[in-house]
Each structure stands twice: as structure tokens, then as C-alpha cells.
Scaffold this motif. Structure first.
Motif, PDB file in Angstrom:
ATOM      1  N   SER A  74       2.263   0.802  -0.245  1.00  0.00           N
ATOM      2  CA  SER A  74       2.344  -0.135  -1.048  1.00  0.00           C
ATOM      3  C   SER A  74       2.160  -1.820  -0.426  1.00  0.00           C
ATOM      4  CB  SER A  74       3.703  -0.170  -1.405  1.00  0.00           C
ATOM      5  OG  SER A  74       3.952   1.207  -2.489  1.00  0.00           O
ATOM      6  N   TYR A  75       2.457  -1.788   0.718  1.00  0.00           N
ATOM      7  CA  TYR A  75       2.230  -3.063   1.441  1.00  0.00           C
ATOM      8  C   TYR A  75       0.766  -3.481   1.277  1.00  0.00           C
ATOM      9  CZ  TYR A  75       1.154  -5.950   5.222  1.00  0.00           C
ATOM     10  OH  TYR A  75       1.014  -7.116   6.242  1.00  0.00           O
ATOM     11  N   LEU A  76      -0.091  -2.539   1.563  1.00  0.00           N
ATOM     12  CA  LEU A  76      -1.537  -2.859   1.727  1.00  0.00           C
ATOM     13  C   LEU A  76      -1.968  -3.135   0.207  1.00  0.00           C
ATOM     14  CD1 LEU A  76      -2.930   0.128   3.863  1.00  0.00           C
ATOM     15  CD2 LEU A  76      -2.342  -2.263   4.428  1.00  0.00           C
ATOM     16  N   THR A  77      -1.426  -2.529  -0.767  1.00  0.00           N
ATOM     17  CA  THR A  77      -1.828  -2.869  -2.215  1.00  0.00           C
ATOM     18  C   THR A  77      -1.271  -4.155  -2.715  1.00  0.00           C
ATOM     19  OG1 THR A  77      -1.877  -0.819  -2.719  1.00  0.00           O
ATOM     20  CG2 THR A  77      -1.502  -1.988  -4.637  1.00  0.00           C
ATOM     21  N   MET A 104      -2.715   3.289   8.589  1.00  0.00           N
ATOM     22  CA  MET A 104      -2.419   1.878   8.240  1.00  0.00           C
ATOM     23  C   MET A 104      -2.728   0.886   9.238  1.00  0.00           C
ATOM     24  SD  MET A 104      -0.377   1.615   5.656  1.00  0.00           S
ATOM     25  CE  MET A 104       0.495  -0.092   5.954  1.00  0.00           C
ATOM     26  N   ALA A 105      -2.766   0.978  10.422  1.00  0.00           N
ATOM     27  CA  ALA A 105      -3.253   0.052  11.401  1.00  0.00           C
ATOM     28  C   ALA A 105      -4.757   0.019  11.107  1.00  0.00           C
ATOM     29  CB  ALA A 105      -3.001   0.472  12.663  1.00  0.00           C
ATOM     30  N   GLN A 107       2.660  -4.104  11.823  1.00  0.00           N
ATOM     31  CA  GLN A 107       3.301  -3.455  12.903  1.00  0.00           C
ATOM     32  C   GLN A 107       4.211  -1.989  12.535  1.00  0.00           C
ATOM     33  OE1 GLN A 107       7.047  -5.310  14.642  1.00  0.00           O
ATOM     34  NE2 GLN A 107       6.121  -7.153  13.759  1.00  0.00           N
ATOM     35  N   ARG A 108       4.015  -1.352  13.576  1.00  0.00           N
ATOM     36  CA  ARG A 108       4.851   0.019  13.219  1.00  0.00           C
ATOM     37  C   ARG A 108       6.340   0.023  13.317  1.00  0.00           C
ATOM     38  NH1 ARG A 108       3.399   5.633  15.901  1.00  0.00           N
ATOM     39  NH2 ARG A 108       5.053   7.061  15.196  1.00  0.00           N
ATOM     40  N   LEU A 109       7.196   0.409  12.278  1.00  0.00           N
ATOM     41  CA  LEU A 109       8.366   0.399  12.437  1.00  0.00           C
ATOM     42  C   LEU A 109       9.002   1.368  13.349  1.00  0.00           C
ATOM     43  CD1 LEU A 109       9.007  -0.205   8.445  1.00  0.00           C
ATOM     44  CD2 LEU A 109       8.947  -2.048  10.391  1.00  0.00           C
ATOM     45  N   PRO A 110      10.368   1.032  13.785  1.00  0.00           N
ATOM     46  CA  PRO A 110      10.922   2.067  14.736  1.00  0.00           C
ATOM     47  C   PRO A 110      11.398   3.231  13.896  1.00  0.00           C
ATOM     48  CG  PRO A 110      12.575   0.226  14.326  1.00  0.00           C
ATOM     49  CD  PRO A 110      11.098  -0.158  13.648  1.00  0.00           C
ATOM     50  N   ARG A 160       5.663  -9.816  -2.304  1.00  0.00           N
ATOM     51  CA  ARG A 160       4.839 -10.018  -1.130  1.00  0.00           C
ATOM     52  C   ARG A 160       5.545 -10.416   0.560  1.00  0.00           C
ATOM     53  NH1 ARG A 160       1.214 -11.619  -5.410  1.00  0.00           N
ATOM     54  NH2 ARG A 160       1.824 -13.780  -5.360  1.00  0.00           N
ATOM     55  N   GLY A 161       6.559 -11.341   0.007  1.00  0.00           N
ATOM     56  CA  GLY A 161       7.228 -11.944   0.913  1.00  0.00           C
ATOM     57  C   GLY A 161       8.179 -10.714   1.852  1.00  0.00           C
ATOM     58  N   VAL A 162       8.732 -10.084   0.818  1.00  0.00           N
ATOM     59  CA  VAL A 162       9.513  -8.878   1.301  1.00  0.00           C
ATOM     60  C   VAL A 162       8.491  -7.963   2.270  1.00  0.00           C
ATOM     61  CG1 VAL A 162      10.839  -6.648   0.849  1.00  0.00           C
ATOM     62  CG2 VAL A 162      11.061  -8.794  -0.292  1.00  0.00           C
ATOM     63  N   TYR A 163       7.373  -7.423   1.645  1.00  0.00           N
ATOM     64  CA  TYR A 163       6.455  -6.540   2.318  1.00  0.00           C
ATOM     65  C   TYR A 163       6.044  -7.352   3.674  1.00  0.00           C
ATOM     66  CZ  TYR A 163       6.025  -3.215  -1.314  1.00  0.00           C
ATOM     67  OH  TYR A 163       6.220  -2.185  -2.093  1.00  0.00           O
ATOM     68  N   SER A 164       5.801  -8.532   3.731  1.00  0.00           N
ATOM     69  CA  SER A 164       5.441  -9.174   4.892  1.00  0.00           C
ATOM     70  C   SER A 164       6.486  -9.197   6.014  1.00  0.00           C
ATOM     71  CB  SER A 164       4.842 -10.793   4.778  1.00  0.00           C
ATOM     72  OG  SER A 164       3.587 -10.758   3.648  1.00  0.00           O
ATOM     73  N   ALA A 165       7.779  -9.466   5.436  1.00  0.00           N
ATOM     74  CA  ALA A 165       8.904  -9.529   6.548  1.00  0.00           C
ATOM     75  C   ALA A 165       8.959  -8.088   7.050  1.00  0.00           C
ATOM     76  CB  ALA A 165      10.145  -9.886   5.699  1.00  0.00           C
ATOM     77  N   GLU A 166       8.628  -7.157   6.337  1.00  0.00           N
ATOM     78  CA  GLU A 166       8.967  -5.865   6.810  1.00  0.00           C
ATOM     79  C   GLU A 166       7.984  -5.299   7.703  1.00  0.00           C
ATOM     80  OE1 GLU A 166       9.979  -1.539   4.719  1.00  0.00           O
ATOM     81  OE2 GLU A 166       9.051  -3.150   3.554  1.00  0.00           O
ATOM     82  N   PHE A 167       6.422  -5.242   7.041  1.00  0.00           N
ATOM     83  CA  PHE A 167       5.420  -4.598   7.874  1.00  0.00           C
ATOM     84  C   PHE A 167       4.582  -5.420   8.516  1.00  0.00           C
ATOM     85  CE2 PHE A 167       6.358  -1.717   4.147  1.00  0.00           C
ATOM     86  CZ  PHE A 167       6.716  -0.384   4.949  1.00  0.00           C
TER      87      PHE A 167
END
Length: 201
Positions: free
Chosen positions: A16-19, A69-70, A81-84, A116-123
Motif C-alpha cells: 500500500s505504501y508503493l501505491t 519491495m526493495a 527500508q525493511r522493518l524489524p 503519504r506522510g504516515v507511509y513515508s515515516a513507516e517505510f
């Protein structure tokens, strides 16, 4: 006349981040209007007997997803970046509060930018999107005013998100991102172009 495309998204969803980061430009180029629909995958997964993401349940699938994803993020020019796997901010992250805030923002005209801000902060940055301080800051940066966290926690707003989840079940949505065009379901970031073709037809 082009149709509207419904974009069903979950903040814990990698694809969903990519989209989310490219759907508005892609839709605008086709004259398609996007309706953003936040929902939760937890209840959907639970209905299938899962207590976490299938990418965690099936190790090989999970490893493939992170590599995919990368590759796709690089293709789209998006940081990633990959999440833990464990600890704060572990995948999948808890997007409940973010989804509730997004509902308010979508009513008030700042929801897409907030998402979009949430997704950027996360991924892109690896932050924990369950952090209320982070969410309040992202909401303000997107254009929110006042105590949006309190407004998001009202029972009426909680019920709205539950209604979205119930609607997703009724309409056969089982993953994110999903797109609905005239009742037709398209699932996955790699089906965005197909959904836009259908909406623009």
C-alpha cells in the motif's frame, strides 16, 4: 466520462505504501478521481485464521516480499527500508490510530497528504506509526488543526472505521492495496494500472 476508483489501504501494508505514493499522479494523468478508503487487515486476517501477516507466517513468502519491495521501490524512485521482525515498529505495524485520523483528514481535505506522510515515516524512515506524537505532527504538517488525536478517538469516528472494515468484508476485499471500479475488485500494487484502465474506459 472517467469513473471513480476506490483505493482501499491499510497502513501496515507494505505494498500500500508503493501505491499511496504514486496513485494521485497516475490517476490524474488518466482523468480518474481517487476515493481513499482506510480499513484494517487484522479482522480480515483473523477471519482466515491468521494472527499476523501472511508474510510473517510463511517465511519464504516474507523474504520474497521484502526483496520485491526493495526492487519495486527502487523502480518507482521511493526510499524504502525493511522493518524489524520484533520490538518497537516491528512488521506489521499497528495502523489503527493512523486510520482513524485519516478518516477525519479525508473529510477535511488533508487526509491524502497525511496518509503519504504516515507511509513515508513507516517505510522510508522506519518510525513506529503507533506513536501518537508522530501522528499528531504528521497530521499538523498535512494541514490538521486542533487536537486531532482526541477527535479521532470519539466513538462516532471509531464506528466509521469499523463500518469501512465491515464494508470491505461485504465487498470481498481480502488484502491491501485493493481497488474497486464499478464493483470490480483489483488487488495489489501491481494491479493499479489495470484498475486505472478500467476506471478511464
Amino acid at each position: 466520462m472517467a469513473h471513480m476508483l476506490e483505493f482501499w489501504f491499510e497502513f501496515g501494508s507494505t505494498y500500500s505504501y508503493l501505491t499511496a505514493m504514486r496513485i494521485e499522479d497516475a490517476a490524474g494523468a488518466r482523468g480518474v478521481t481517487v476515493r481513499w478508503r482506510p480499513f484494517l487487515l487484522g479482522p480480515v486476517f483473523a477471519a482466515q485464521g491468521w494472527d499476523t501477516s501472511p508474510f510473517n507466517i510463511h517465511k519464504a513468502k516474507g523474504e520474497y516480499m521484502w526483496r520485491d519491495m526493495a526492487r519495486r521501490a527502487e523502480r518507482y524512485g521511493l526510499p524504502f527500508q525493511r522493518l524489524p521482525a520484533t520490538g518497537p515498529g516491528a512488521f506489521p505495524q499497528n495502523g489503527l490510530a493512523a486510520a482513524r485520523i485519516a478518516l477525519i483528514g479525508l473529510d477535511e481535505g488533508w487526509g491524502e497528504e497525511f496518509a503519504r506522510g504516515v507511509y513515508s515515516a513507516e517505510f522510508a524512515a522506519g518510525h513506529d506509526i503507533a506513536d501518537p506524537v508522530l501522528l499528531q505532527r504528521l497530521a499538523r504538517e498535512a494541514g490538521a488543526t486542533g487536537d486531532v488525536l482526541s477527535r479521532a478517538q470519539t466513538q462516532a469516528n471509531k464506528d466509521r472505521l469499523k463500518s469501512n472494515v465491515d464494508e470491505a468484508f461485504r465487498r470481498g476485499i481480502f488484502g491491501a492495496p485493493s481497488f474497486m471500479v464499478d464493483g470490480e475488485l483489483y488487488w495489489g500494487d501491481d494491479r493499479l494500472a489495470d484498475a486505472l484502465d478500467a476506471a478511464a474506459a
